[in-house]
Design a protein around this motif. Sequence first.
Motif, PDB file in Angstrom:
ATOM      1  N   ASN A 142     -29.415  34.597 -18.785  1.00  0.00           N
ATOM      2  CA  ASN A 142     -29.271  36.006 -18.436  1.00  0.00           C
ATOM      3  C   ASN A 142     -30.544  36.581 -17.840  1.00  0.00           C
ATOM      4  OD1 ASN A 142     -26.567  36.336 -19.193  1.00  0.00           O
ATOM      5  ND2 ASN A 142     -27.161  36.382 -21.346  1.00  0.00           N
ATOM      6  N   ALA A 143     -31.642  35.837 -17.992  1.00  0.00           N
ATOM      7  CA  ALA A 143     -32.884  36.321 -17.398  1.00  0.00           C
ATOM      8  C   ALA A 143     -32.956  36.030 -15.913  1.00  0.00           C
ATOM      9  CB  ALA A 143     -34.073  35.689 -18.116  1.00  0.00           C
ATOM     10  N   LEU A 144     -31.971  35.291 -15.375  1.00  0.00           N
ATOM     11  CA  LEU A 144     -31.959  35.061 -13.932  1.00  0.00           C
ATOM     12  C   LEU A 144     -31.503  36.341 -13.243  1.00  0.00           C
ATOM     13  CD1 LEU A 144     -30.278  31.540 -13.795  1.00  0.00           C
ATOM     14  CD2 LEU A 144     -32.696  32.078 -13.504  1.00  0.00           C
ATOM     15  N   SER A 145     -32.273  36.768 -12.268  1.00  0.00           N
ATOM     16  CA  SER A 145     -32.038  38.053 -11.609  1.00  0.00           C
ATOM     17  C   SER A 145     -30.593  38.246 -11.204  1.00  0.00           C
ATOM     18  CB  SER A 145     -32.943  38.160 -10.379  1.00  0.00           C
ATOM     19  OG  SER A 145     -32.303  38.825  -9.344  1.00  0.00           O
ATOM     20  N   LYS A 146     -30.059  39.422 -11.499  1.00  0.00           N
ATOM     21  CA  LYS A 146     -28.660  39.677 -11.182  1.00  0.00           C
ATOM     22  C   LYS A 146     -28.426  39.699  -9.677  1.00  0.00           C
ATOM     23  CE  LYS A 146     -26.736  43.340 -12.792  1.00  0.00           C
ATOM     24  NZ  LYS A 146     -25.492  44.053 -12.544  1.00  0.00           N
ATOM     25  N   GLU A 147     -29.377  40.292  -8.945  1.00  0.00           N
ATOM     26  CA  GLU A 147     -29.184  40.363  -7.491  1.00  0.00           C
ATOM     27  C   GLU A 147     -29.133  38.966  -6.908  1.00  0.00           C
ATOM     28  OE1 GLU A 147     -30.860  44.101  -8.850  1.00  0.00           O
ATOM     29  OE2 GLU A 147     -31.756  42.089  -8.898  1.00  0.00           O
ATOM     30  N   MET A 148     -30.020  38.101  -7.428  1.00  0.00           N
ATOM     31  CA  MET A 148     -30.034  36.753  -6.865  1.00  0.00           C
ATOM     32  C   MET A 148     -28.759  35.995  -7.220  1.00  0.00           C
ATOM     33  SD  MET A 148     -33.916  35.561  -6.904  1.00  0.00           S
ATOM     34  CE  MET A 148     -35.266  36.706  -6.998  1.00  0.00           C
ATOM     35  N   ARG A 149     -28.255  36.243  -8.411  1.00  0.00           N
ATOM     36  CA  ARG A 149     -26.988  35.592  -8.753  1.00  0.00           C
ATOM     37  C   ARG A 149     -25.874  36.089  -7.842  1.00  0.00           C
ATOM     38  NH1 ARG A 149     -25.872  35.938 -15.015  1.00  0.00           N
ATOM     39  NH2 ARG A 149     -27.679  37.307 -15.166  1.00  0.00           N
ATOM     40  N   GLU A 150     -25.939  37.353  -7.479  1.00  0.00           N
ATOM     41  CA  GLU A 150     -24.911  37.869  -6.576  1.00  0.00           C
ATOM     42  C   GLU A 150     -25.012  37.215  -5.210  1.00  0.00           C
ATOM     43  OE1 GLU A 150     -24.432  42.242  -8.330  1.00  0.00           O
ATOM     44  OE2 GLU A 150     -24.558  42.166  -6.127  1.00  0.00           O
ATOM     45  N   SER A 151     -26.259  36.961  -4.771  1.00  0.00           N
ATOM     46  CA  SER A 151     -26.427  36.312  -3.472  1.00  0.00           C
ATOM     47  C   SER A 151     -25.777  34.947  -3.456  1.00  0.00           C
ATOM     48  CB  SER A 151     -27.908  36.120  -3.157  1.00  0.00           C
ATOM     49  OG  SER A 151     -28.517  37.331  -2.911  1.00  0.00           O
ATOM     50  N   GLY A 156     -16.786  37.253  -6.198  1.00  0.00           N
ATOM     51  CA  GLY A 156     -16.955  37.528  -7.619  1.00  0.00           C
ATOM     52  C   GLY A 156     -17.271  36.326  -8.482  1.00  0.00           C
ATOM     53  N   LYS A 157     -17.239  35.116  -7.898  1.00  0.00           N
ATOM     54  CA  LYS A 157     -17.553  33.953  -8.739  1.00  0.00           C
ATOM     55  C   LYS A 157     -18.890  33.366  -8.320  1.00  0.00           C
ATOM     56  CE  LYS A 157     -12.886  32.188  -9.232  1.00  0.00           C
ATOM     57  NZ  LYS A 157     -12.161  30.982  -8.923  1.00  0.00           N
ATOM     58  N   LEU A 158     -19.625  32.858  -9.302  1.00  0.00           N
ATOM     59  CA  LEU A 158     -20.938  32.288  -9.035  1.00  0.00           C
ATOM     60  C   LEU A 158     -20.787  30.841  -8.602  1.00  0.00           C
ATOM     61  CD1 LEU A 158     -24.057  32.788  -9.340  1.00  0.00           C
ATOM     62  CD2 LEU A 158     -23.861  31.593 -11.522  1.00  0.00           C
ATOM     63  N   TYR A 159     -21.412  30.474  -7.487  1.00  0.00           N
ATOM     64  CA  TYR A 159     -21.287  29.098  -7.011  1.00  0.00           C
ATOM     65  C   TYR A 159     -22.605  28.355  -6.984  1.00  0.00           C
ATOM     66  CZ  TYR A 159     -16.434  29.820  -5.764  1.00  0.00           C
ATOM     67  OH  TYR A 159     -15.091  30.056  -5.824  1.00  0.00           O
ATOM     68  N   GLY A 160     -23.685  29.071  -7.170  1.00  0.00           N
ATOM     69  CA  GLY A 160     -24.971  28.398  -7.170  1.00  0.00           C
ATOM     70  C   GLY A 160     -25.850  29.003  -8.238  1.00  0.00           C
ATOM     71  N   LEU A 161     -26.591  28.168  -8.947  1.00  0.00           N
ATOM     72  CA  LEU A 161     -27.489  28.672  -9.966  1.00  0.00           C
ATOM     73  C   LEU A 161     -28.831  28.950  -9.299  1.00  0.00           C
ATOM     74  CD1 LEU A 161     -27.371  29.093 -13.055  1.00  0.00           C
ATOM     75  CD2 LEU A 161     -28.452  26.867 -13.297  1.00  0.00           C
ATOM     76  N   PRO A 162     -29.219  30.233  -9.196  1.00  0.00           N
ATOM     77  CA  PRO A 162     -30.402  30.529  -8.390  1.00  0.00           C
ATOM     78  C   PRO A 162     -31.681  30.025  -9.034  1.00  0.00           C
ATOM     79  CG  PRO A 162     -29.569  32.521  -9.455  1.00  0.00           C
ATOM     80  CD  PRO A 162     -28.623  31.423  -9.800  1.00  0.00           C
TER      81      PRO A 162
END
Lengths: 438, 295, 290
Positions: A142-151, A156-162
């Motif tokens: 959860n400490a991974l930046s939300k904006e980067m996860r959105e990128s 709406g689904k996450l495809y890459g772990l930033p």
Amino acid sequence: MRFPRPLKTGVAVLAVAASLAGVTACGAGSKTGGESAATVACDYPMPAESTTVNVLAYNSSAIDPFTNTMVKSCSRDKVTLKHDPIDFAGQVTKTTATLAGATGSYDVLETYGFVVPGLAEHGDIEPLDDYVAKYADKYKLNALSKEMRESMSYKGKLYGLPMQAQMYVMAYRKDVFDAAGIKPPTTFAEMIDAAKKIQAQGNIKYPIALPWNATADITTNFQAAMNSYGKDFLDSSGKPQFASAEAGKALEQMKSLLPYMDPQVTTFDQPKVQQQMFNGTAAMAIMFSGRMNDLTLPSNTKLASNFAFAAPPAVESGAPYLYSRLSVDGWSIPKNTKLDKDMLFQMMASSVGEDASKASVPAAYPAREGMVSEDSSKYAAAANGTIGKTMPAAGDPKAAPVTNAIRPILVQVITGQLDVQAGMQQMQSIAEKTISGS
Amino acid sequence: MIADTIKAPSGKAGVKILTAPRPRKKKNPTAAILLIITAVVMLTPFIWTALSVTKPTDVAFANPPVLTGYAPTLEAFQNLWETTYFAQYLVNTVVVAVISTVVALVIGLPAAYALSRFPGYVSAILLLLALVFRSLPRFAVVLPMYEISKSLGIYDTTFALSAALVAINQPFTIWLLRNFFADIPKELDEAAMIDGCTRIGMLWRVMIPLMRPGILTAGIFVFLFAFQEYLTALILTDTSSKTVPVFITTQLGQTLPMLQQAGAAAMLLTLPVIAISFIAQKYLVAGLSDGSVKG
Amino acid sequence: MRGREFSVLMGPSLLVMFGLLVVPLVRTIQWSFENVQYGSPGDFVGLSNYAHALTDPRFGRALMFTLLLTVIVTAAILVLGYLIAIGMNGLGKLRPVILGAMLVAYVLPTIVGAVSFSWLFDQNFGGAVNWVIHAITGQDVLWFTETWANRAMIIAHTVWHMLPFSMLMILAGLQGVPNELREAAKIDGANTPKTHLYIIIPTIRGVLGFVCLITIMDVLRTFDNLIALSPQADAIGNESIMLYVFDSAFRDGAQQLGLGSAINVLSIFLIIICLFPFIRGLLKEAKAKA
């Protein structure tokens, strides 16, 4: 017994080769994980048979810390992680090749925000939300930046772990700038002014160096120029914007820089731009932040201590954003891997953990929050300031094919073979064809 | 014993090239100097690469080039061995070269023998076909091989690459060996078989010893071709069976230290090849000259 | 020997060549009539790939460039190879040394030679050639972005790579020129250029023909060295046919496998047409022997 001369020469050469190999080959493969990579806990259920995990990731001082941490920390017992060194162009080719079929050669892929929508739409990479939910606590995801996860998400689904973000940073020669009495430019016009003053000093013929490689990077730079005006290649409804006034202005501004750049600028990828800075044949360069750390290493150049960093300029004064792109790099799991995806996710997750992220600074700007402060590196301040002033990049699966389609036309406009208006029309029509046709 | 009575063909023209008696006319010093200059010019790229990879990284690719005032170092080589899987790539390259050479010779020898002893339209057509096959654009053959190897599950193995190279180099192998066989008089075959040898036995016991120079020549050529191969390896290998030439091209867009390592890899690949070309010069010359001037 | 023995001896080799050369070739021909990608069965589209290829300006450029390269390189290595061979003929002890040095360019893997060659011309990497040219003329040549400069570099590399082969072949051929012939010409009063043109060259025309054959065959299929020497090949019009095939049929995920295969087939025809005079000669010889 007399030996004929060619035989003697040949044996001599062989001896040289053997001793060369012998002297240097001790410890072959011993540092494939990178000597300075952080070792972290990589705790996954051990598979029954011996397994090789192939990682596809290009080499750069920003990506390597994460790759090397993964390789070093997660290889144990029956599992070996293998990472072949490869340049960026090679990674692009291999990504397409490995995803195009029922079986692929790689099990963990380095991906970035620009390609994620296309790959996700095509069903080539695995959605990661379930894994994130499962391991959020174990790896503190959860400490991974939300904006980067959105990128790195699509629909709406996450495809890459930033793992990190990269933005444009301008590197310049502080000594040259001081001698010419100039400050880092904030617009292209100021860049040209600075270049003229540096040229007048007589040492540097082409003070500006930009990675306008005709087979790849030039489109990223064009996109950055358009972004500076607040426009992107495709608008929010997916329509190409190459006929817009902003596109025309971006092209004109790019062309105005040409007299101050090496005439072979269309052959320069980022390593070549770095090389120009190393050699002192350029005084300012704009590249992704991941390439900045190399400039500070004395092992690369005698000028290492002369480089300073600043935010990139805006194309024109009053432009809403800077000439910059925000690219989030991360790890993805290809759908066609035969290995246990849970295990692969855990490997990826441990490589973006706290220790690894901390160790990647200053070379990288980690996705994990709280890692970068103003004095983390010589360019941290520049990077921090730039992120807020970079146009947010909306992901569109058609962006990548459109980019490939317009690239040859863009090169012709920049090299003067095609005039700007004609080029804009052609780019617009081929973009529309690509979107509708494919 | 029959072999002893007949001198082995050794590439007559080739031997002449290397062991020519001093020419009777006076030597031309201008020619000699020009030729030495030519030889040096031909070696320049190699020398330049050798210089670049033995310089410390910060001066290796400096512009303007730095030729003095640095301490030569083997760091690029060390980093190459330690931080990449170069050892594996080198092993792959050598393994593929050796396997394809051995197999190419084993199946090429009988075929070449047959072609040299069975004159007539059929042989001529087959030789012509061999020439045509040799001239095929590689992609026409290798792109389907990519698909075939993937479906058979042998993609990215040294086996697949070796098999491809055996086939691709067969036409040249047969052509070369056939010309060497043609030097051996047919009467020898008959004489041996009158003594009670079967055809195969005669091949094994008489022909092959006589053909040693030819076999060595063909072997060296096929080995060199396999060592040099880039296109086929590019398409048919990925992570496990990558060869050194393919590795070098994946480093062309890398930053400075890795570029130097690519140069070091090129050197380590080149030196054995150069050694071979000096040691086996006689055979290379024989193969190039004799193997094609006739027939 | 009897036919059965012939078949047994030729068998394995024919099998390998048939299975691994002819079968893929048939597949390529099949693909050339389809719109297809790897891993999916293709849709039959008849001759449309061929039509596309023949009307594509990019293919036309590739064809022109490849033919230009072939003609220039063949001419260059015939002339240079001949001159060097004549010079080598007069050497004594030095011969194996020079021979060995020259063979290096031939035995080096093409791609390795091309990378080393390109560093000499790359200003960014401290290229020696650029430095020398700049020191002498003060100008800079853009080896990688200017069409003809790039062509000069490519021609230089190809000639560099193939010259040892040509030189060696011609040298071997020269050994077969009887000395009496040369001396007879001298007695008749022929001076040296005439001796070469009217006596020596006709005598070794078989060798020259062979060198021509192999060079044309190899240069028409140029691929390896362009990867290193001409990263922007298409943009400056220096793309070879094989590079075009690679780009369309493999590089970006084999989107146009059918088109690439059609071009492969067309190149086979091109090569056979270019080699036709030699093939005809060989056929004549075969008929004479049979």
